[in-house]
Design a protein around this motif. Structure first.
Motif, mmCIF file in Angstrom:
data_model
loop_
_atom_site.group_PDB
_atom_site.id
_atom_site.type_symbol
_atom_site.label_atom_id
_atom_site.label_comp_id
_atom_site.label_asym_id
_atom_site.label_seq_id
_atom_site.Cartn_x
_atom_site.Cartn_y
_atom_site.Cartn_z
ATOM 1 N N LEU A 1 8.445 -0.263 100.728
ATOM 2 C CA LEU A 1 7.917 -0.090 102.072
ATOM 3 C C LEU A 1 9.069 0.239 103.004
ATOM 4 C CD1 LEU A 1 8.605 -2.856 103.903
ATOM 5 C CD2 LEU A 1 6.967 -3.799 102.288
ATOM 6 N N HIS A 2 8.715 0.797 104.142
ATOM 7 C CA HIS A 2 9.685 1.113 105.178
ATOM 8 C C HIS A 2 9.356 0.274 106.403
ATOM 9 C CE1 HIS A 2 11.537 4.962 103.641
ATOM 10 N NE2 HIS A 2 10.622 4.676 102.738
ATOM 11 N N VAL A 3 10.386 -0.159 107.099
ATOM 12 C CA VAL A 3 10.207 -0.916 108.339
ATOM 13 C C VAL A 3 11.289 -0.476 109.324
ATOM 14 C CG1 VAL A 3 11.568 -2.895 107.524
ATOM 15 C CG2 VAL A 3 9.872 -3.232 109.310
ATOM 16 N N VAL A 4 10.915 -0.376 110.592
ATOM 17 C CA VAL A 4 11.873 0.018 111.617
ATOM 18 C C VAL A 4 12.922 -1.093 111.744
ATOM 19 C CG1 VAL A 4 10.556 -0.895 113.580
ATOM 20 C CG2 VAL A 4 12.103 1.025 113.925
ATOM 21 N N GLY A 5 14.161 -0.703 111.893
ATOM 22 C CA GLY A 5 15.276 -1.650 111.846
ATOM 23 C C GLY A 5 15.254 -2.754 112.883
ATOM 24 N N TYR A 6 14.640 -2.532 114.023
ATOM 25 C CA TYR A 6 14.634 -3.566 115.056
ATOM 26 C C TYR A 6 13.513 -4.595 114.873
ATOM 27 C CZ TYR A 6 10.982 -0.797 117.446
ATOM 28 O OH TYR A 6 9.848 -0.100 117.761
ATOM 29 N N ASN A 7 12.651 -4.411 113.899
ATOM 30 C CA ASN A 7 11.544 -5.347 113.681
ATOM 31 C C ASN A 7 12.027 -6.506 112.800
ATOM 32 O OD1 ASN A 7 9.140 -6.679 113.270
ATOM 33 N ND2 ASN A 7 7.958 -4.823 112.920
ATOM 34 N N LYS A 8 12.840 -7.358 113.388
ATOM 35 C CA LYS A 8 13.473 -8.463 112.653
ATOM 36 C C LYS A 8 12.442 -9.431 112.064
ATOM 37 C CE LYS A 8 17.514 -6.950 113.862
ATOM 38 N NZ LYS A 8 18.154 -6.002 112.998
ATOM 39 N N ASP B 1 18.157 6.992 111.865
ATOM 40 C CA ASP B 1 17.235 7.838 112.633
ATOM 41 C C ASP B 1 15.961 8.196 111.864
ATOM 42 O OD1 ASP B 1 19.163 7.770 114.639
ATOM 43 O OD2 ASP B 1 20.136 9.579 113.911
ATOM 44 N N HIS B 2 15.446 7.275 111.138
ATOM 45 C CA HIS B 2 14.241 7.499 110.332
ATOM 46 C C HIS B 2 12.975 7.560 111.191
ATOM 47 C CE1 HIS B 2 11.826 7.479 106.699
ATOM 48 N NE2 HIS B 2 11.121 6.467 107.157
ATOM 49 N N TYR B 3 12.983 6.782 112.260
ATOM 50 C CA TYR B 3 11.814 6.715 113.137
ATOM 51 C C TYR B 3 12.114 7.395 114.462
ATOM 52 C CZ TYR B 3 9.810 3.277 109.979
ATOM 53 O OH TYR B 3 9.295 2.647 108.875
ATOM 54 N N HIS B 4 11.123 8.072 114.995
ATOM 55 C CA HIS B 4 11.204 8.703 116.312
ATOM 56 C C HIS B 4 10.053 8.123 117.133
ATOM 57 C CE1 HIS B 4 14.080 11.527 114.611
ATOM 58 N NE2 HIS B 4 13.274 11.551 113.559
ATOM 59 N N ILE B 5 10.401 7.214 118.040
ATOM 60 C CA ILE B 5 9.390 6.486 118.802
ATOM 61 C C ILE B 5 9.642 6.698 120.289
ATOM 62 C CG2 ILE B 5 8.393 4.213 119.280
ATOM 63 C CD1 ILE B 5 9.449 3.380 116.458
ATOM 64 N N MET B 6 8.683 7.295 120.940
ATOM 65 C CA MET B 6 8.742 7.532 122.384
ATOM 66 C C MET B 6 10.071 8.169 122.805
ATOM 67 S SD MET B 6 6.661 4.235 123.824
ATOM 68 C CE MET B 6 6.527 4.954 125.458
ATOM 69 N N GLY B 7 10.465 9.200 122.074
ATOM 70 C CA GLY B 7 11.660 9.953 122.417
ATOM 71 C C GLY B 7 12.975 9.340 121.975
ATOM 72 N N LYS B 8 12.930 8.215 121.278
ATOM 73 C CA LYS B 8 14.150 7.572 120.794
ATOM 74 C C LYS B 8 14.152 7.558 119.271
ATOM 75 C CE LYS B 8 15.235 4.434 124.552
ATOM 76 N NZ LYS B 8 15.627 3.059 124.864
ATOM 77 N N GLU B 9 15.355 7.554 118.729
ATOM 78 C CA GLU B 9 15.499 7.481 117.277
ATOM 79 C C GLU B 9 15.960 6.082 116.884
ATOM 80 O OE1 GLU B 9 18.136 10.673 116.274
ATOM 81 O OE2 GLU B 9 16.554 12.153 116.476
ATOM 82 N N TYR B 10 15.373 5.585 115.805
ATOM 83 C CA TYR B 10 15.692 4.255 115.310
ATOM 84 C C TYR B 10 15.917 4.316 113.804
ATOM 85 C CZ TYR B 10 13.733 2.720 119.759
ATOM 86 O OH TYR B 10 13.476 2.542 121.092
#
Length: 72
Positions: free
Chosen positions: A24-31, A50-59
């Motif tokens: 599975l994949h999870v965004v890095g800030y979702n501790k 930079d796997h996720y692009h959320i509201m103009g930001k990369e995470y």
């Protein structure tokens, strides 16, 4: 609820001996999610910038895995 869903997944996987890993994949800030999955046996397989692009930001994202049915 999330733990119950994982248990249902594990019950299903146990009957499918060809499945060797669940990823599975999870965004890095979702501790909280990361801690939950690690508590349930998942390990870090890969960090992805930079796997996720959320509201103009990369995470960054994390790819986690759980080896099952003798998988390595």
């Amino acid at each position: 609820m999330a733990r119950r869903l994982l248990q249902e997944l594990y019950n299903f996987i146990a009957s499918k001996s060809r499945i060797k890993v669940v990823t599975l994949h999870v965004v890095g800030y979702n501790k909280r999610a990361i801690a939950f999955y690690k508590k349930n046996g998942y390990i870090l397989l890969e960090s992805i910038e930079d796997h996720y692009h959320i509201m103009g930001k990369e995470y960054g994202g994390l790819k986690l895995g759980l080896f099952v049915n003798g998988g390595q």
